[in-house]
Design a protein around this motif. Structure first.
Motif, PDB file in Angstrom:
ATOM      1  N   VAL A   1       0.748  -1.233   0.055  1.00  0.00           N
ATOM      2  CA  VAL A   1       0.109   0.079  -0.020  1.00  0.00           C
ATOM      3  C   VAL A   1       0.786   1.157  -0.097  1.00  0.00           C
ATOM      4  N   LEU A   2       1.864   1.353   0.719  1.00  0.00           N
ATOM      5  CA  LEU A   2       2.801   2.482   0.916  1.00  0.00           C
ATOM      6  C   LEU A   2       3.467   2.786  -0.104  1.00  0.00           C
ATOM      7  N   GLY A   3       3.936   1.382  -1.005  1.00  0.00           N
ATOM      8  CA  GLY A   3       4.754   1.621  -2.267  1.00  0.00           C
ATOM      9  C   GLY A   3       3.819   2.237  -3.273  1.00  0.00           C
ATOM     10  N   ALA A   4       2.718   1.680  -3.392  1.00  0.00           N
ATOM     11  CA  ALA A   4       1.563   2.174  -4.653  1.00  0.00           C
ATOM     12  C   ALA A   4       1.306   3.707  -4.175  1.00  0.00           C
ATOM     13  N   MET A   5       1.186   4.215  -3.054  1.00  0.00           N
ATOM     14  CA  MET A   5       0.850   5.408  -2.619  1.00  0.00           C
ATOM     15  C   MET A   5       2.086   6.335  -3.285  1.00  0.00           C
ATOM     16  N   PHE A   6       3.063   5.747  -2.927  1.00  0.00           N
ATOM     17  CA  PHE A   6       4.486   6.565  -3.420  1.00  0.00           C
ATOM     18  C   PHE A   6       4.537   6.754  -5.017  1.00  0.00           C
ATOM     19  N   LEU A   7       4.305   5.681  -5.703  1.00  0.00           N
ATOM     20  CA  LEU A   7       4.073   5.755  -6.971  1.00  0.00           C
ATOM     21  C   LEU A   7       2.954   6.364  -8.015  1.00  0.00           C
ATOM     22  N   LEU A   8       1.899   6.241  -7.079  1.00  0.00           N
ATOM     23  CA  LEU A   8       0.782   7.143  -7.383  1.00  0.00           C
ATOM     24  C   LEU A   8       1.065   8.527  -7.127  1.00  0.00           C
ATOM     25  N   GLY A   9       1.779   8.929  -6.169  1.00  0.00           N
ATOM     26  CA  GLY A   9       1.802  10.268  -6.010  1.00  0.00           C
ATOM     27  C   GLY A   9       2.941  10.735  -7.006  1.00  0.00           C
ATOM     28  N   THR A  10       3.923   9.993  -7.368  1.00  0.00           N
ATOM     29  CA  THR A  10       5.091  10.363  -8.419  1.00  0.00           C
ATOM     30  C   THR A  10       4.180  10.626  -9.883  1.00  0.00           C
ATOM     31  N   ALA A  11       3.361   9.527 -10.222  1.00  0.00           N
ATOM     32  CA  ALA A  11       2.657   9.920 -11.361  1.00  0.00           C
ATOM     33  C   ALA A  11       1.822  11.099 -11.385  1.00  0.00           C
ATOM     34  N   GLU A  12       1.138  11.441 -10.317  1.00  0.00           N
ATOM     35  CA  GLU A  12       0.402  12.408 -10.134  1.00  0.00           C
ATOM     36  C   GLU A  12       1.262  13.912 -10.156  1.00  0.00           C
ATOM     37  N   VAL A  13       2.571  13.875  -9.909  1.00  0.00           N
ATOM     38  CA  VAL A  13       3.339  14.938  -9.921  1.00  0.00           C
ATOM     39  C   VAL A  13       3.607  15.508 -11.630  1.00  0.00           C
ATOM     40  N   PHE A  14       3.788  14.489 -12.489  1.00  0.00           N
ATOM     41  CA  PHE A  14       3.913  14.581 -13.851  1.00  0.00           C
ATOM     42  C   PHE A  14       2.744  14.929 -14.442  1.00  0.00           C
ATOM     43  N   ALA A  15       1.489  14.262 -14.166  1.00  0.00           N
ATOM     44  CA  ALA A  15       0.471  14.485 -14.653  1.00  0.00           C
ATOM     45  C   ALA A  15      -0.182  15.875 -14.309  1.00  0.00           C
ATOM     46  N   ASP A  16      -0.215  16.383 -13.258  1.00  0.00           N
ATOM     47  CA  ASP A  16      -0.608  17.643 -12.880  1.00  0.00           C
ATOM     48  C   ASP A  16       0.162  18.832 -13.266  1.00  0.00           C
ATOM     49  N   THR A  17       1.382  18.503 -13.411  1.00  0.00           N
ATOM     50  CA  THR A  17       2.315  19.692 -13.731  1.00  0.00           C
ATOM     51  C   THR A  17       2.077  19.848 -15.196  1.00  0.00           C
ATOM     52  N   ALA A  18       1.688  18.781 -16.199  1.00  0.00           N
ATOM     53  CA  ALA A  18       1.398  19.242 -17.644  1.00  0.00           C
ATOM     54  C   ALA A  18       0.038  19.588 -17.604  1.00  0.00           C
ATOM     55  N   TYR A  19      -0.892  19.212 -16.956  1.00  0.00           N
ATOM     56  CA  TYR A  19      -2.549  19.450 -16.895  1.00  0.00           C
ATOM     57  C   TYR A  19      -2.540  21.112 -16.663  1.00  0.00           C
ATOM     58  N   ARG A  20      -1.546  21.400 -15.623  1.00  0.00           N
ATOM     59  CA  ARG A  20      -1.630  23.025 -15.291  1.00  0.00           C
ATOM     60  C   ARG A  20      -1.145  23.844 -16.566  1.00  0.00           C
ATOM     61  N   THR A  21      -0.604  23.381 -17.358  1.00  0.00           N
ATOM     62  CA  THR A  21      -0.103  24.011 -18.561  1.00  0.00           C
ATOM     63  C   THR A  21      -1.109  24.240 -19.557  1.00  0.00           C
ATOM     64  N   PHE A  22      -2.318  23.471 -19.576  1.00  0.00           N
ATOM     65  CA  PHE A  22      -3.075  23.455 -20.778  1.00  0.00           C
ATOM     66  C   PHE A  22      -3.988  24.590 -20.824  1.00  0.00           C
ATOM     67  N   LEU A  23      -4.303  25.288 -19.858  1.00  0.00           N
ATOM     68  CA  LEU A  23      -5.144  26.525 -19.893  1.00  0.00           C
ATOM     69  C   LEU A  23      -4.654  27.452 -20.663  1.00  0.00           C
ATOM     70  N   PRO A  24      -3.365  28.206 -20.438  1.00  0.00           N
ATOM     71  CA  PRO A  24      -2.883  29.072 -21.332  1.00  0.00           C
ATOM     72  C   PRO A  24      -2.892  28.713 -22.791  1.00  0.00           C
ATOM     73  N   MET A  25      -2.848  27.569 -23.078  1.00  0.00           N
ATOM     74  CA  MET A  25      -2.673  26.930 -24.526  1.00  0.00           C
ATOM     75  C   MET A  25      -4.128  27.214 -25.165  1.00  0.00           C
ATOM     76  N   LEU A  26      -5.196  26.960 -24.331  1.00  0.00           N
ATOM     77  CA  LEU A  26      -6.657  26.746 -24.877  1.00  0.00           C
ATOM     78  C   LEU A  26      -7.466  28.206 -24.606  1.00  0.00           C
ATOM     79  N   VAL A  27      -7.367  29.019 -23.904  1.00  0.00           N
ATOM     80  CA  VAL A  27      -7.979  30.210 -23.424  1.00  0.00           C
ATOM     81  C   VAL A  27      -7.374  31.475 -23.706  1.00  0.00           C
TER      82      VAL A  27
END
Length: 420
Positions: A111-137
């Motif tokens: 469980v702890l290992g999964a949480m760390f891996l999920l958190g790591t993937a979230e860092v990369f996903a959310d970082t890219a997600y947050r760049t979308f808006l200035p490209m769209l509106v």
């Protein structure tokens, strides 16, 4: 129905914004489900306070470890593909976790290992997600666009997700994580349908990723309004986290509200944020941005003072409602201001600096809050937060006028490209 859609996501924001909004809302629902189911799963595997607290640490730690790197990557690669890959990896990790639960081989280590891996993937996903808006509106619409995305976070993550996650966990330990997989898959499909410009925003680059990170930090440090905004966010997160870290003890020992009462405090905060989603557009149109920023930060100072002196539960609930309201406005406005000021090719790196600053401030503040409460009493962190946030506001009061219109500041130049 079309009138409702127009009110929530105006046509001027474009089809791709509506797809992005749907994707983030679905993802927020899945994350909200995990917000309740994750701690319950940890508690089902161990009663050790150290391991339980470790679970929360492992979710936030990846931001401190990989946040700056993720920002540099987002400015080097196809951002849409980066989100798709990161979210797909999250789904894989969740599927493995579900399999271990169903087969009965799950353990606290898994469980702890999964949480760390999920958190790591979230860092990369959310970082890219947050760049979308200035490209769209358009720049003028970044405030209302951010408000609509945050509305989904409050409604689906904070309100709906947690009770759904707890209910699904009661049905079966694997069920909420299976539902989260479904939400993740739908979010991936929606992101894949967005018509973003293909390829990296910077084109082909030959610089080292460490050089890119340094250039991002250099850009931020060379832009006075954006730099000051980052310092304000760090400081206010330190003071906020210092008091928030002992909020549960304060509600139990000072207000004598009990566990249900503590839940009422957090619900009141979410309710304030939900109300703010309907007010934000009007506020941004009718109130000068600098005045709006000063008001939000001023209310934060007053909130800490209110918590420090009150011993009445219903007053605390009202303060929490107000906190949720102005915190939503501040978070939406400050993000829109940053997005307007930062060039597209620096959105990932500068945004990641902000994320690291936020999580770093929370870590430092949480540690300070415990120490201060241990030596000065339960209300001492609120007095610390009142004094620290008040002093910070006095120091930046005049600069907030420049921060509010940071996109008009042309004094900063992008770093010169480096070879090798």
């Amino acid at each position: 129905m079309s009138r409702v859609v127009e009110a929530v996501a105006p046509a001027r924001l474009g089809r791709d914004f509506r797809v992005l909004m749907a994707s983030t809302w679905v993802s927020n629902l899945g994350d909200g489900i995990a917000l309740a189911a994750g701690p319950l799963l940890v508690a089902s595997q161990t009663r050790s306070p150290a391991l339980v607290s470790m679970a929360l640490l492992l979710v936030g730690l990846p931001w401190l470890l990989f946040g700056l790197f993720a920002g540099a990557v987002a400015d080097r690669v196809d951002r849409q593909r980066m989100v798709l890959v990161a979210n797909s990896l999250r789904i894989v990790v969740l599927l493995v976790l579900v399999t271990t639960i169903v087969t009965g081989v799950v353990s606290i280590a898994v469980v702890l290992g999964a949480m760390f891996l999920l958190g790591t993937a979230e860092v990369f996903a959310d970082t890219a997600y947050r760049t979308f808006l200035p490209m769209l509106v358009e720049k003028r619409d970044l405030g209302i666009a951010n408000a609509r995305l945050q509305a989904g976070f409050i409604t689906l993550n904070q309100f709906a997700g947690a009770p759904i996650g707890a209910g699904l966990f009661a049905v079966g330990m694997a069920v909420p994580f299976g539902v989260q997989v479904g939400c993740g898959l739908l979010a991936v499909v929606l992101v894949s349908r967005m018509a973003l410009p293909p390829g990296p925003v910077r084109g082909e680059v030959d610089t080292h990723v460490l050089r890119d990170i340094a250039d991002g930090v250099r850009w931020l440090m060379g832009h006075p309004p954006v730099r000051t905004l980052a310092l304000v966010i760090v400081t206010f997160n330190v003071t906020w986290a210092a008091s928030w870290s002992i909020l549960v003890l304060w509600s139990l020992d000072v207000l004598h509200m009990g566990p249900v009462g503590y839940g009422l405090l957090t619900t009141a905060s979410a309710a304030g944020g939900l109300v703010a989603t309907f007010l934000y557009g009007r506020l941004e149109r009718q109130v000068p941005l600098a005045t709006l920023m000063r008001t939000c930060l001023g209310l934060e100072v007053v909130m800490h003072l209110g918590f420090a002196v009150t011993t009445t539960a219903w007053i605390a609930v009202l303060i929490m409602f107000g906190f949720g309201l102005y915190a939503f406005v501040w978070g939406t406005l400050s993000q829109a201001i940053r997005q307007r000021a930062v060039p597209l090719e620096f959105q990932g790196r500068v945004g990641s600096v902000y994320s690291v600053a936020i999580y770093g401030g929370i870590v430092v503040g949480s540690a300070l809050g415990g120490v201060i409460a241990e030596h000065g009493g339960i209300t001492a962190p609120f007095w610390f937060a009142f004094a620290g946030s008040g002093l910070t506001l006095l120091l930046v009061w005049r600069q907030l006028g420049h921060i509010a219109h940071a996109d008009d500041d042309t004094r900063v130049q992008a770093p010169e490209p480096h070879a090798g």
